[in-house]
Design an enzyme around this catalytic site. Structure first.
Site, short mmCIF file in Angstrom:
data_model
loop_
_atom_site.label_atom_id
_atom_site.label_comp_id
_atom_site.label_asym_id
_atom_site.label_seq_id
_atom_site.Cartn_x
_atom_site.Cartn_y
_atom_site.Cartn_z
N LYS A 103 71.10 -25.42 67.35
CA LYS A 103 71.62 -26.46 66.45
C LYS A 103 72.44 -25.87 65.30
O LYS A 103 73.21 -26.59 64.69
CB LYS A 103 70.50 -27.37 65.93
CG LYS A 103 69.69 -26.85 64.80
CD LYS A 103 68.99 -28.03 64.13
CE LYS A 103 68.03 -27.54 63.08
NZ LYS A 103 67.49 -28.59 62.25
N ASP A 104 72.27 -24.57 65.03
CA ASP A 104 73.05 -23.92 63.97
C ASP A 104 74.33 -23.30 64.50
O ASP A 104 75.09 -22.70 63.72
CB ASP A 104 72.21 -22.82 63.30
CG ASP A 104 71.00 -23.39 62.57
OD1 ASP A 104 71.08 -24.54 62.09
OD2 ASP A 104 69.97 -22.70 62.49
N ARG B 228 72.37 -35.35 57.89
CA ARG B 228 71.88 -36.19 59.00
C ARG B 228 70.52 -36.81 58.65
O ARG B 228 70.30 -38.01 58.86
CB ARG B 228 71.74 -35.32 60.25
CG ARG B 228 71.15 -35.99 61.46
CD ARG B 228 70.96 -34.98 62.58
NE ARG B 228 70.03 -33.93 62.20
CZ ARG B 228 68.70 -34.05 62.21
NH1 ARG B 228 68.14 -35.18 62.62
NH2 ARG B 228 67.93 -33.06 61.83
N ARG B 229 69.61 -36.01 58.10
CA ARG B 229 68.30 -36.55 57.74
C ARG B 229 68.43 -37.51 56.56
O ARG B 229 67.77 -38.54 56.52
CB ARG B 229 67.34 -35.39 57.41
CG ARG B 229 66.94 -34.61 58.66
CD ARG B 229 66.17 -33.32 58.37
NE ARG B 229 65.81 -32.64 59.62
CZ ARG B 229 65.63 -31.33 59.72
NH1 ARG B 229 65.74 -30.54 58.67
NH2 ARG B 229 65.32 -30.79 60.89
N ARG C 272 66.31 -26.43 50.23
CA ARG C 272 66.81 -25.38 51.14
C ARG C 272 65.80 -24.25 51.21
O ARG C 272 64.75 -24.29 50.61
CB ARG C 272 68.19 -24.88 50.68
CG ARG C 272 69.29 -25.91 51.00
CD ARG C 272 70.63 -25.27 51.30
NE ARG C 272 70.53 -24.14 52.21
CZ ARG C 272 71.31 -23.08 52.13
NH1 ARG C 272 72.24 -23.00 51.20
NH2 ARG C 272 71.16 -22.08 52.99
N ARG D 39 60.08 -23.93 52.27
CA ARG D 39 60.10 -25.39 52.13
C ARG D 39 58.68 -25.95 52.07
O ARG D 39 58.39 -26.84 51.26
CB ARG D 39 60.87 -26.02 53.28
CG ARG D 39 62.35 -25.64 53.26
CD ARG D 39 63.14 -26.44 54.27
NE ARG D 39 64.27 -25.66 54.77
CZ ARG D 39 65.24 -26.16 55.54
NH1 ARG D 39 65.20 -27.42 55.89
NH2 ARG D 39 66.22 -25.40 55.96
N CYS E 69 78.28 -29.47 59.93
CA CYS E 69 77.19 -29.90 59.05
C CYS E 69 77.73 -30.74 57.90
O CYS E 69 77.00 -31.14 57.02
CB CYS E 69 76.38 -28.72 58.56
SG CYS E 69 77.35 -27.57 57.65
N1 LIG Z 1 68.44 -25.83 59.69
C1 LIG Z 1 67.69 -24.63 59.94
C2 LIG Z 1 67.01 -24.70 61.26
N2 LIG Z 1 67.64 -24.33 62.39
C3 LIG Z 1 66.79 -24.53 63.43
C4 LIG Z 1 65.59 -25.01 62.93
C5 LIG Z 1 64.41 -25.38 63.72
C6 LIG Z 1 64.32 -24.77 65.10
C7 LIG Z 1 65.11 -25.45 66.16
O1 LIG Z 1 65.74 -26.50 65.98
O2 LIG Z 1 65.11 -24.88 67.28
C8 LIG Z 1 65.71 -25.11 61.54
C9 LIG Z 1 64.70 -25.55 60.58
C10 LIG Z 1 64.63 -27.04 60.39
O3 LIG Z 1 65.62 -27.76 60.57
O4 LIG Z 1 63.55 -27.53 60.01
#
Ligand SMILES: NCc1[nH]cc(CCC(=O)O)c1CC(=O)O
Length: 310
Positions: free
Chosen positions: A81-82, A129-130, A147, A153, A240
């Site tokens: 997702k990153d 998004r959230r 962050r 967190r 993002c």
């Molecule tokens: N944004 C950072 C990030 N990138 C991936 C994950 C979680 C692991 C995943 O999605 O595989 C997270 C932490 C989160 O959003 O809580």
């Protein structure tokens, strides 16, 4: 003997994911030697500004790709997702591992779910998004930036800075924090980030040996699902900077995709979904582009246009 060097970020979650990939590679190819190359990225270092403000998600990849270019690593492990929709030239995704729980989780010391949070409660998340989905479901809540890595967190929640925070269930589960999940925020009301919960391995497209070794770890069902989600995001020029969410599910040969684009300020959410039979003529990417067009026709173009002007 073949040695595979894997570049990784240094956060506990990134290290967990890379060690997991290393163990899977070792199991699939017992003769291969594996070394970890832990690196710090700008996305990890700059915590006082939003990711969008300092250049977006690619920041988590840049240093790892530079290490591969310098020949210090053959592979990089990422949370998919990153990973930006377009990789830097020369790089490719070699494999995607079986997907973990893709949902977002509500973590709170005062409420069991979103509905029972008191009016005006403070919820921590820096994800647009959230934020957009929170605005849509609970316009009364006060959203504050949050962050740092997963552990940081959780510590901020426990220090009383927030009534609840939202994190990916996958990250919590991998780090052993399953018990902190009060509820999983679920479709159709709440959708995850495209490819949330999936771990990807990146390498040079020309590195045939690394590609071959990594492909043994690829999970076909996960690849199909994230291909649809990422194609939808790509067709929306997602980054993002814009609150885009997507979830594909696979039932036999039927691929179902739900997507949403939101507006952080108004809480307006545009939704679309479609299903198709995977055939030689129809790829997961086709479904992604179709749902993206539905979203654009449903008013998402306006929301994305506004976000791009920010
Ligand atoms: N944004 C950072 C990030 N990138 C991936 C994950 C979680 C692991 C995943 O999605 O595989 C997270 C932490 C989160 O959003 O809580």
């Amino acid at each position: 003997m073949t040695v595979l060097k894997i570049a990784t970020r240094k956060s506990p979650l990134a290290l967990w994911q890379t060690e997991y990939v290393a163990a899977q590679l070792k199991a699939a190819h017992p003769g291969v030697e594996i070394e970890l190359v832990p690196l710090s990225t700008r996305g990890d270092e700059v915590l006082d500004r939003s990711l969008a403000a300092i250049g977006g998600k690619g920041l988590f990849l840049k240093e790892l790709e530079l290490a591969m270019e310098r020949g210090e690593a053959n592979l990089a492990v990422h949370s998919l997702k990153d990973v930006p929709m377009e990789l830097e030239p020369g790089f490719t995704l070699a494999a995607v591992l079986p997907r973990e729980d893709e949902s977002d989780a509500l973590v709170s010391n005062v409420a069991a779910d979103l509905e029972s949070l008191p009016t005006g409660a403070i919820v921590g998340t820096s994800s647009l998004r959230r934020q957009a989905q929170l605005r849509a479901l609970r316009p009364d809540l006060e959203i504050r930036d949050l962050r740092g890595n997963v552990n940081t967190r959780l510590a901020k929640l426990d220090a009383g800075e927030y009534d609840a925070i939202i994190l990916a269930a996958a990250g919590l589960k991998r780090l052993g924090f399953d018990a902190r999940i009060r509820t999983r925020l679920q479709a159709p009301h709440w959708l995850p980030a495209p490819a949330q919960g999936a771990i990807a391995i990146e390498c040079f497209a020309a590195d045939a040996e690394s590609l071959r070794l990594c492909r043994a770890l690829n999970d076909a069902a996960t690849w199909t699902r994230v291909s649809a989600e990422r194609a939808m995001n790509r067709a929306l020029h997602g980054s993002c900077h814009v609150p885009v969410s997507a979830l594909a599910t696979l039932h036999g040969d039927r691929l179902h995709l739900q997507g949403a684009v939101g507006d952080v300020v108004t809480g307006r959410l545009v939704r679309a979904e479609a299903e198709m039979l995977l055939t030689d003529d129809h790829s997961p990417e086709d479904l992604g582009r179709f749902v993206a067009n539905q979203l654009l026709e449903g008013g998402a173009a306006e929301l994305l246009g506004a976000a791009l002007l920010d």
